[in-house]
Design an enzyme around this catalytic site. Structure first.
Site, PDB file in Angstrom:
ATOM      1  N   TYR A 209       0.856  -1.190   0.000  1.00 55.13           N
ATOM      2  CA  TYR A 209       0.000   0.000   0.000  1.00 55.13           C
ATOM      3  C   TYR A 209       0.888   1.234   0.000  1.00 55.13           C
ATOM      4  CZ  TYR A 209      -3.523   3.355   1.640  1.00 55.13           C
ATOM      5  OH  TYR A 209      -4.382   4.427   1.769  1.00 55.13           O
ATOM      6  N   ASP A 304       9.207   2.624  -0.183  1.00 57.50           N
ATOM      7  CA  ASP A 304       8.195   3.349   0.576  1.00 57.50           C
ATOM      8  C   ASP A 304       8.424   3.032   2.052  1.00 57.50           C
ATOM      9  OD1 ASP A 304       5.997   4.325   1.879  1.00 57.50           O
ATOM     10  OD2 ASP A 304       4.512   3.487   0.515  1.00 57.50           O
ATOM     11  N   LYS A 332       4.866   9.281   9.186  1.00 59.91           N
ATOM     12  CA  LYS A 332       4.672   8.720  10.523  1.00 59.91           C
ATOM     13  C   LYS A 332       5.708   9.213  11.526  1.00 59.91           C
ATOM     14  CE  LYS A 332       2.189   4.647   8.812  1.00 59.91           C
ATOM     15  NZ  LYS A 332       0.826   5.047   9.181  1.00 59.91           N
TER      16      LYS A 332
END
Length: 492
Positions: A209, A304, A332
């Site tokens: 994702y 990623d 994050k």
């Protein structure tokens, strides 16, 4: 208590007999509190309804049902105001059943709901809370920045400070552009890869994702996989056609796509450790193979690291595995709990980004002073000696304890961790790719998740999301979690 029984009290006097009866009652109360049955001699004393000589105290092993009345009321209203009642799909608990609990506050390793229930938290706001929630050291720095303003919309010194920290830490990054989320970072990265190579097609991996941009919602993980959705409606055919999918940990599937689309692949994009289809670890040979294939075919290799960056190592997965991509996306942890994202890489590629180059990407709140401050302070804490060793020891103890408890109860389980990131599947395993993850018993996971919630442990409400440890978790937190897991495994 240890070493105390009714037999240790003399029985020759009335006072002693009275004290003895009080101890029987006290032990009964304590037995009930711990959920076991106690049988105690009464030496002639008879309690109504009991056999002479023995009082048997039966305490239910079932804890009182979790009271989430206020959470249910709030969620009922939320569903009339927001799609599904949430601002991000996985939060809705659809894959595990029941209603989500509504948070009131967080502190250290814990979260508290509006009904006053306390949970040991292994979601950590989906990764950013690596140092623990609501950390005073971070908050104090935020308060000082807050006095200067919440948003500038102009350059600020702290952008330079955080940029230098990221560049110093992450092997692939020579220049960096800050954004407001991981999705936004991946959108900018994708456009940059195409601008730099003058090619349109990309290769991603099933179950990985990279945010909800059109080009990435093909065989995606995270909420798309959790909710069992097909490739999202609303994605134009052209966007989907330029995204090719390969199998994780399978170089031959990548080689085949490169051969079929020779000279057309702009980038190969992946989660260097999958966290959005559950926790799936790559082989080092797989990552090294991708590096070689990108060099051979003139494609950009992108890691990623929105999830893995500064979590599995200070320099991310690329430091851990010793494989350096061309571009990296982050988020994050680098925002310390505030909205942030970033993409960075080789200077020769990054200089194509406006205003240095012609690839346009912008953001009103990008480089927000509060987010920069929280990120700086978080990275300062993480760079202190022993932090990642602590994360590794704590997480290893947790996941090994959970796996052992589950197997002891007769369940098929597999899983593992790297530093403060972990996960497991209800299947024999091993799980090396998306198809393996899909074979996990999601119904059993849903029962286990609900049981753990009622035990006061908050986990990601999906079999297909990784878990996160923080520096704030204590040995007792971990031991309590393992003990709770044993109780729940025995019931499901």
């Amino acid at each position: 208590r240890a070493g105390v029984t009714t037999d240790s009290i003399p029985q020759s006097t009335s006072a002693a007999m009275f004290l003895r009866s009080l101890l029987v009652a006290a032990l009964a109360t304590e037995a009930a509190g711990f959920g076991f049955s106690a049988t105690m001699p009464t030496n002639g004393m008879r309690l109504r309804g009991q056999r002479a000589g023995v009082t048997t105290l039966h305490a239910s092993a079932t804890k009182p049902k979790l009271d989430t009345t206020k959470s249910k009321e709030i969620m009922a209203e939320a569903k009339t105001l927001m799609p599904g009642g949430v601002s991000s799909p996985v939060r809705a608990f659809k894959s595990v059943g029941g209603e989500p609990v509504v948070f009131d506050k967080v502190e250290g390793a814990y979260c508290f709901d509006v009904d006053g229930n306390k949970y040991i938290d292994y979601v950590g706001t989906w990764g950013p809370a690596i140092c623990g929630h609501n950390l005073k050291e971070v908050n104090d720095a935020l308060v000082e920045t807050l006095k200067k303003g919440t948003s500038f919309g102009a350059p600020s010194l702290n952008e330079n400070v955080l940029a230098k920290m990221v560049i110093d830490a992450v092997p692939s990054v020579e220049m960096v552009r800050f954004t407001n989320s991981g999705t936004e970072a991946c959108m900018g990265m994708l456009r940059l890869c195409r601008a730099y190579t003058k090619r349109d097609k990309i290769i991603k991996f099933e179950g990985c994702y990279h945010g909800h941009a059109d080009g990435f919602l093909v065989s995606a993980g995270s909420g798309v996989l959790t909710l069992g959705l097909p490739d999202s409606p609303g994605v134009p055919k052209g966007a989907a056609e330029s995204t090719l999918t390969a199998q994780y940990n399978d170089l031959s599937s990548v080689e085949a796509l490169l051969k079929e689309n020779k000279g057309e692949i702009a980038a190969i994009v992946l989660e260097p450790v999958v966290g959005n289809a559950g926790f799936i670890v790559p082989t080092k040979e797989f990552l090294q193979g991708l590096r070689s294939l990108c060099d051979e075919h003139g494609a950009v290799l992108v890691f990623d690291e929105v999830m893995t960056g500064f979590r599995i190592a200070y320099g991310g997965a690329q430091e851990h595995f010793g494989v350096t991509p061309d571009l990296t996306t982050m988020g994050k942890v680098i925002g310390g709990g505030l909205p942030v994202g970033a993409y960075g890489g080789k200077k020769e590629i990054m200089e194509h980004v406006a205003p240095a180059g012609s690839m346009y990407q912008a953001g009103t709140l990008s480089g927000n002073p509060l987010a920069m401050t929280a990120g700086i302070k978080t990275l300062e804490i993480l760079k202190r000696p022993g932090q990642y060793e602590k994360l590794q020891a704590s997480t290893e103890k947790l996941i090994n304890g959970i796996l052992a408890a589950g197997k002891e109860a007769g369940h098929e389980l597999c899983g593992g961790n790297i530093s403060g990131m972990f996960g497991f599947f209800f299947c024999k395993g091993p799980v090396a790719r998306y198809a393996d993850a899909k074979a996990a018993d999601t119904e059993k996971f849903a029962k286990w998740h609900r049981g753990m919630l009622e035990e006061g442990v908050y986990l990601a409400p999906s079999q297909f999301e990784a878990g996160f440890m923080s520096l704030a978790h204590s040995d007792k937190d971990i031991e309590d979690t393992i003990a709770a897991a044993k109780r729940v495994f025995a019931k499901i």
